[in-house]
Design an enzyme around this catalytic site. Structure first.
Site, PDB file in Angstrom:
ATOM      1  N   PHE A   3       0.842  -1.199   0.000  1.00 49.27           N
ATOM      2  CA  PHE A   3       0.000   0.000   0.000  1.00 49.27           C
ATOM      3  C   PHE A   3       0.881   1.254   0.000  1.00 49.27           C
ATOM      4  CE2 PHE A   3      -2.391  -3.376   2.339  1.00 49.27           C
ATOM      5  CZ  PHE A   3      -3.199  -3.718   1.262  1.00 49.27           C
TER       6      PHE A   3
ATOM      7  N   ASN B 110     -12.746   2.386  -2.543  1.00 44.63           N
ATOM      8  CA  ASN B 110     -11.330   2.738  -2.653  1.00 44.63           C
ATOM      9  C   ASN B 110     -10.868   2.583  -4.101  1.00 44.63           C
ATOM     10  OD1 ASN B 110      -8.228   1.746  -2.405  1.00 44.63           O
ATOM     11  ND2 ASN B 110      -8.745   3.147  -0.760  1.00 44.63           N
TER      12      ASN B 110
ATOM     13  N   ARG C 282      -6.652   2.589  -4.895  1.00 39.11           N
ATOM     14  CA  ARG C 282      -6.063   3.846  -4.395  1.00 39.11           C
ATOM     15  C   ARG C 282      -4.995   3.545  -3.347  1.00 39.11           C
ATOM     16  NH1 ARG C 282      -6.017   8.199  -0.769  1.00 39.11           N
ATOM     17  NH2 ARG C 282      -5.877  10.223  -1.824  1.00 39.11           N
ATOM     18  N   CYS C 283      -5.293   2.618  -2.443  1.00 39.78           N
ATOM     19  CA  CYS C 283      -4.316   2.256  -1.403  1.00 39.78           C
ATOM     20  C   CYS C 283      -3.004   1.752  -2.006  1.00 39.78           C
ATOM     21  CB  CYS C 283      -4.867   1.139  -0.521  1.00 39.78           C
ATOM     22  SG  CYS C 283      -6.175   1.632   0.583  1.00 39.78           S
ATOM     23  N   MET C 284      -3.105   1.038  -3.125  1.00 38.60           N
ATOM     24  CA  MET C 284      -1.915   0.382  -3.691  1.00 38.60           C
ATOM     25  C   MET C 284      -1.117   1.289  -4.624  1.00 38.60           C
ATOM     26  SD  MET C 284      -3.173  -3.504  -4.472  1.00 38.60           S
ATOM     27  CE  MET C 284      -4.425  -3.047  -5.664  1.00 38.60           C
TER      28      MET C 284
END
Length: 407
Positions: free
Chosen positions: A155, A351, A396-398
């Site tokens: 992430f 996300n 989005r986190c990644m």
């Protein structure tokens, strides 16, 4: 050389930093995964393939993808960076002076590729061929980690976040992630893509203990027009928000920071797990959490030395409309009935990563929500996420945008 600048959440994405999950995931077990902040163990090869599909989708959209592992290996080729990383990550305070010295000597013999793999992916005592007079190795079991793996490096959003003309190197809340920030500090300091590029380092680049000033990139939305939206969450504290805001104001990089107080639990560990920006006037929102009455503050500069005014606002929705000069926001809520919506939010339906206005990348499994996005005129480029999603993070986190147009 293109410019390291992130002017929005939804403008054309041009360059992004990803981290393909590798060795760190092989060290996840049912008995340690919770300590390492994962809810489950992943099928490593399948997770890698899913991540490749994500990277390929970005490339097909004209986005340049940089991979953390490669940047890290290239950073380790610079002797000063290598020495700094060994001293910082294998410190006398972490291991005691005797064992730290022995461990550093062992690691310093490794080639850069191997060293990168170990620092990112972890090392067990059973894999350590050296003898040390320190008490430490004698007091551990062979399966214990000398160097803990960093599966959450997947992430890349959280460890550092680019806001307009600079970057925040985030002091992470959980011990399982704190070492990640040093990897980014080294990359941004020494790697040729970043060294001497004239960007601002707002926060977190000093060798300090940042105490309560935690902030993570999943809570930071660069909504554009000199405004930043930040969630106060399980992982981001008001002290972190105020420190980042003070630096943004001091450097003249933002005119306001809107802070929203979120419930502190894992299903909404970051703002971007319950709300993301999909088009200039459109947000995806999980309504169970993002209620209209959440406490909201607006921070604005007072003078030019980082001082700020703080005012409480009636609603985060109005605050965003005001910041973006919009009459009203389009809010798309998580899809399906109550059960389906809760399930899809848990699987990161909210996300999504916006590639350009109205075009987002999300997991294909979130069928009800993706259908709602589609009906609202948002194009969803779907990627498989059966394994990747187990770490509780979506597209989005990644991804850590390094370059993105303004709106």
């Amino acid at each position: 050389m293109s410019k390291l600048y992130v002017g929005s959440e939804v403008g054309q994405l041009r360059r992004v930093l990803l981290n393909r999950p590798e060795r760190a995931l092989t060290h996840l077990t049912p008995s340690n995964c919770h300590e390492l902040l994962f809810d489950d163990v992943l099928a490593v090869e399948a997770a890698g393939k899913e991540h490749d599909a994500f990277a390929n989708t970005l490339t097909q959209q004209g986005v340049e993808v940089l991979l953390l592992h490669d940047l890290f290996v290239e950073t380790l080729e610079i002797p000063e960076a290598r020495q700094w990383l060994l001293n910082t990550q294998i410190s006398d305070f972490r291991y005691g002076p005797t064992f730290a010295k022995d461990l550093r000597n062992y690691l310093s013999e490794m080639d850069n590729e191997h060293l990168a793999t170990v620092l990112l992916g972890g090392l067990a005592y059973s894999e350590l061929p050296i003898h040390s007079s320190s008490m430490l190795p004698k007091m551990h079991r062979p399966i214990d980690f000398v160097i803990e793996p960093l599966p959450n490096h997947l992430f890349t959003r959280d460890t550092s976040c680019w806001v307009y003309g600079g970057v925040s190197l985030n002091p992470m809340r959980k011990p399982a992630r704190q070492r990640e920030t040093n990897h980014l500090r080294a990359i941004y300091r020494w790697h040729p893509v970043f060294a001497n590029q004239g960007f601002i380092k707002y926060f977190g680049d000093d060798d300090l203990h940042y105490d309560n000033a935690n902030i993570e990139g999943g809570d930071v939305l660069v909504i554009g027009k000199d405004a930043v939206l930040i969630g106060i969450s399980e992982r981001t504290k008001p002290q972190g928000v105020e420190n980042l805001a003070a630096s943004l104001f001091k450097h003249g990089q933002a005119k306001q920071v809107i802070a929203v107080d979120l419930p502190k639990h894992r299903s909404c560990m970051h703002l971007d797990t319950v709300m993301t920006h999909m088009d200039v006037d459109t947000f995806s929102v999980y309504p169970e959490i993002m209620r209209k009455d959440l406490d909201t503050w607006r921070l604005t500069p007072k003078g030019n030395n980082g001082d700020m005014n703080v005012e409480k606002l009636p609603s985060y929705i109005h605050a965003i409309e005001d910041a973006l000069s919009l009459d009203s926001l389009k809010i798309i809520t998580t899809g399906g009935d109550n059960y389906e919506a809760e399930r899809e939010q848990w699987n990161d339906a909210n996300n999504v990563l916006t590639v350009k206005p109205g075009v987002v990348i999300g997991y294909e499994r979130n069928v009800y929500t993706n259908e709602k996005y589609d009906k609202a005129g948002i194009t969803v480029l779907t990627i498989p996420g059966n394994e990747l999603g187990r770490g509780r993070g979506g597209a989005r986190c990644m991804s850590c945008p390094l370059e993105r147009d303004s709106i």
